[in-house]
Design a protein around this motif. Sequence first.
Motif, PDB file in Angstrom:
ATOM      1  N   SER A  88      36.498  52.516  27.870  1.00 20.86           N
ATOM      2  CA  SER A  88      36.251  51.772  29.108  1.00 20.86           C
ATOM      3  C   SER A  88      34.821  51.995  29.563  1.00 20.86           C
ATOM      4  O   SER A  88      34.339  53.126  29.600  1.00 20.86           O
ATOM      5  CB  SER A  88      37.233  52.236  30.184  1.00 20.86           C
ATOM      6  N   ASN A  89      34.130  50.911  29.910  1.00 17.46           N
ATOM      7  CA  ASN A  89      32.712  51.043  30.241  1.00 17.46           C
ATOM      8  C   ASN A  89      32.307  50.322  31.521  1.00 17.46           C
ATOM      9  O   ASN A  89      31.120  50.176  31.791  1.00 17.46           O
ATOM     10  CB  ASN A  89      31.848  50.553  29.075  1.00 17.46           C
ATOM     11  N   ALA A  90      33.269  49.893  32.316  1.00 16.16           N
ATOM     12  CA  ALA A  90      32.954  49.249  33.595  1.00 16.16           C
ATOM     13  C   ALA A  90      34.231  49.109  34.400  1.00 16.16           C
ATOM     14  O   ALA A  90      35.333  49.036  33.832  1.00 16.16           O
ATOM     15  CB  ALA A  90      32.321  47.876  33.375  1.00 16.16           C
ATOM     16  N   GLY A  91      34.059  49.062  35.708  1.00 20.37           N
ATOM     17  CA  GLY A  91      35.191  48.796  36.576  1.00 20.37           C
ATOM     18  C   GLY A  91      35.317  47.315  36.871  1.00 20.37           C
ATOM     19  O   GLY A  91      34.500  46.497  36.437  1.00 20.37           O
ATOM     20  N   TRP A  92      36.346  46.968  37.633  1.00 22.32           N
ATOM     21  CA  TRP A  92      36.589  45.572  37.985  1.00 22.32           C
ATOM     22  C   TRP A  92      35.578  45.055  38.998  1.00 22.32           C
ATOM     23  O   TRP A  92      35.149  45.795  39.890  1.00 22.32           O
ATOM     24  CB  TRP A  92      37.978  45.425  38.611  1.00 22.32           C
ATOM     25  N   ASN A  93      35.249  43.800  38.867  1.00 21.40           N
ATOM     26  CA  ASN A  93      34.593  43.089  39.956  1.00 21.40           C
ATOM     27  C   ASN A  93      35.716  42.531  40.817  1.00 21.40           C
ATOM     28  O   ASN A  93      36.262  41.459  40.538  1.00 21.40           O
ATOM     29  CB  ASN A  93      33.704  41.964  39.430  1.00 21.40           C
ATOM     30  N   THR A  94      36.093  43.283  41.843  1.00 19.58           N
ATOM     31  CA  THR A  94      37.262  42.927  42.635  1.00 19.58           C
ATOM     32  C   THR A  94      37.012  41.744  43.567  1.00 19.58           C
ATOM     33  O   THR A  94      37.959  41.173  44.111  1.00 19.58           O
ATOM     34  CB  THR A  94      37.728  44.130  43.463  1.00 19.58           C
ATOM     35  N   VAL A  95      35.749  41.386  43.727  1.00 23.53           N
ATOM     36  CA  VAL A  95      35.419  40.179  44.506  1.00 23.53           C
ATOM     37  C   VAL A  95      35.654  38.954  43.637  1.00 23.53           C
ATOM     38  O   VAL A  95      36.380  38.024  44.008  1.00 23.53           O
ATOM     39  CB  VAL A  95      33.963  40.229  45.006  1.00 23.53           C
ATOM     40  N   GLN A  96      35.073  38.952  42.465  1.00 17.78           N
ATOM     41  CA  GLN A  96      35.179  37.813  41.551  1.00 17.78           C
ATOM     42  C   GLN A  96      36.620  37.571  41.090  1.00 17.78           C
ATOM     43  O   GLN A  96      37.056  36.434  40.942  1.00 17.78           O
ATOM     44  CB  GLN A  96      34.277  38.034  40.346  1.00 17.78           C
ATOM     45  N   HIS A  97      37.357  38.654  40.847  1.00 16.36           N
ATOM     46  CA  HIS A  97      38.712  38.532  40.293  1.00 16.36           C
ATOM     47  C   HIS A  97      39.796  38.773  41.338  1.00 16.36           C
ATOM     48  O   HIS A  97      40.918  39.143  40.991  1.00 16.36           O
ATOM     49  CB  HIS A  97      38.878  39.525  39.141  1.00 16.36           C
ATOM     50  N   GLN A  98      39.475  38.519  42.592  1.00  8.49           N
ATOM     51  CA  GLN A  98      40.377  38.813  43.692  1.00  8.49           C
ATOM     52  C   GLN A  98      41.749  38.156  43.535  1.00  8.49           C
ATOM     53  O   GLN A  98      42.791  38.820  43.617  1.00  8.49           O
ATOM     54  CB  GLN A  98      39.737  38.373  45.009  1.00  8.49           C
ATOM     55  N   ASP A  99      41.770  36.853  43.320  1.00  8.21           N
ATOM     56  CA  ASP A  99      43.041  36.139  43.254  1.00  8.21           C
ATOM     57  C   ASP A  99      43.885  36.627  42.082  1.00  8.21           C
ATOM     58  O   ASP A  99      45.105  36.820  42.213  1.00  8.21           O
ATOM     59  CB  ASP A  99      42.806  34.631  43.152  1.00  8.21           C
ATOM     60  N   TYR A 100      43.253  36.813  40.943  1.00 12.36           N
ATOM     61  CA  TYR A 100      43.969  37.280  39.755  1.00 12.36           C
ATOM     62  C   TYR A 100      44.561  38.669  39.983  1.00 12.36           C
ATOM     63  O   TYR A 100      45.736  38.914  39.674  1.00 12.36           O
ATOM     64  CB  TYR A 100      43.009  37.301  38.566  1.00 12.36           C
ATOM     65  N   LEU A 101      43.772  39.576  40.536  1.00 13.12           N
ATOM     66  CA  LEU A 101      44.249  40.931  40.760  1.00 13.12           C
ATOM     67  C   LEU A 101      45.384  40.958  41.777  1.00 13.12           C
ATOM     68  O   LEU A 101      46.335  41.742  41.631  1.00 13.12           O
ATOM     69  CB  LEU A 101      43.101  41.824  41.220  1.00 13.12           C
ATOM     70  N   ARG A 102      45.329  40.121  42.775  1.00 14.75           N
ATOM     71  CA  ARG A 102      46.429  40.056  43.748  1.00 14.75           C
ATOM     72  C   ARG A 102      47.738  39.704  43.051  1.00 14.75           C
ATOM     73  O   ARG A 102      48.788  40.292  43.326  1.00 14.75           O
ATOM     74  CB  ARG A 102      46.129  39.016  44.825  1.00 14.75           C
ATOM     75  N   GLN A 103      47.687  38.731  42.148  1.00 14.16           N
ATOM     76  CA  GLN A 103      48.889  38.306  41.435  1.00 14.16           C
ATOM     77  C   GLN A 103      49.426  39.436  40.555  1.00 14.16           C
ATOM     78  O   GLN A 103      50.634  39.705  40.540  1.00 14.16           O
ATOM     79  CB  GLN A 103      48.579  37.080  40.575  1.00 14.16           C
ATOM     80  N   VAL A 104      48.525  40.086  39.818  1.00 17.52           N
ATOM     81  CA  VAL A 104      48.946  41.151  38.908  1.00 17.52           C
ATOM     82  C   VAL A 104      49.498  42.331  39.695  1.00 17.52           C
ATOM     83  O   VAL A 104      50.554  42.896  39.343  1.00 17.52           O
ATOM     84  CB  VAL A 104      47.779  41.588  38.009  1.00 17.52           C
ATOM     85  N   VAL A 105      48.809  42.732  40.736  1.00 19.66           N
ATOM     86  CA  VAL A 105      49.254  43.863  41.547  1.00 19.66           C
ATOM     87  C   VAL A 105      50.632  43.590  42.144  1.00 19.66           C
ATOM     88  O   VAL A 105      51.526  44.450  42.110  1.00 19.66           O
ATOM     89  CB  VAL A 105      48.228  44.182  42.654  1.00 19.66           C
TER      90      VAL A 105
END
Length: 240
Positions: free
Chosen positions: A101-118
């Motif tokens: 692993s070499n980077a964390g999430w861009n939680t701004v850019q992937h907000q909608d996707y992460l909400r669904q997965v979470v």
Amino acid sequence: MTKLSVNINKIATLRNARGHNRPDLLQAARDCERFGAQGITVHPRPDERHIRYQDVRDLKAVVTTELNVEGNPTPDFLALVHEVRPEQVTLVPDAPDAITSNAGWNTVQHQDYLRQVVADLKSMGCRVSIFLDPVAELVRAAATTGTDRIELYTEDYARYYHAGPEAALRPYHEAALLAQDLGLGLNAGHDLDLDNLAYLHQHLPGLQEVSIGHALICDALYLGLENTIQLYRRQLKPIK
């Protein structure tokens, strides 16, 4: 108390090198717990170059502390998690060909996707953590996904620790304080070792769990697995 979750990917790498079952991954997980690990972490990747999907299924039946499954939430990964239902799922945005692993999430850019997965993972009773760089904007955006925790990606801390611990830790300390304000739990991991772990633990408020694999397994080659796990646990003693 900050818990130690031992990442056993490297044990699987050694096993896979000969194509048999030596070392025995399941026995290694049992031994890690017996020696003091408070969780077992695995990160199955699509090419199964270390942890295999079947390993995750088998580990669920033997791990008695907490099973933490890390990975990029591809359809195959999510199907596995739905089947196994580990105690914790850590979402990591690594590419299929990433060495580690070499980077964390861009939680701004992937907000909608992460909400669904979470939401999907939490509906199964899994605790969810999002792998994240220590950036205030990203921490704030993570909080709006519904995640339970964030895991701070500590490679930069480890890289700059010897040049100046206080400066190396500063962005992580700020991110930890913000996470507390936002009601997020806090994990940390990547390149933590016996040199830099105690300082991180002593100065990172609210730290609940560290996930350590590569350095711990390397140390175990010289010091023995039981002794090494105890040494790492000592770095995480409660601060008086």
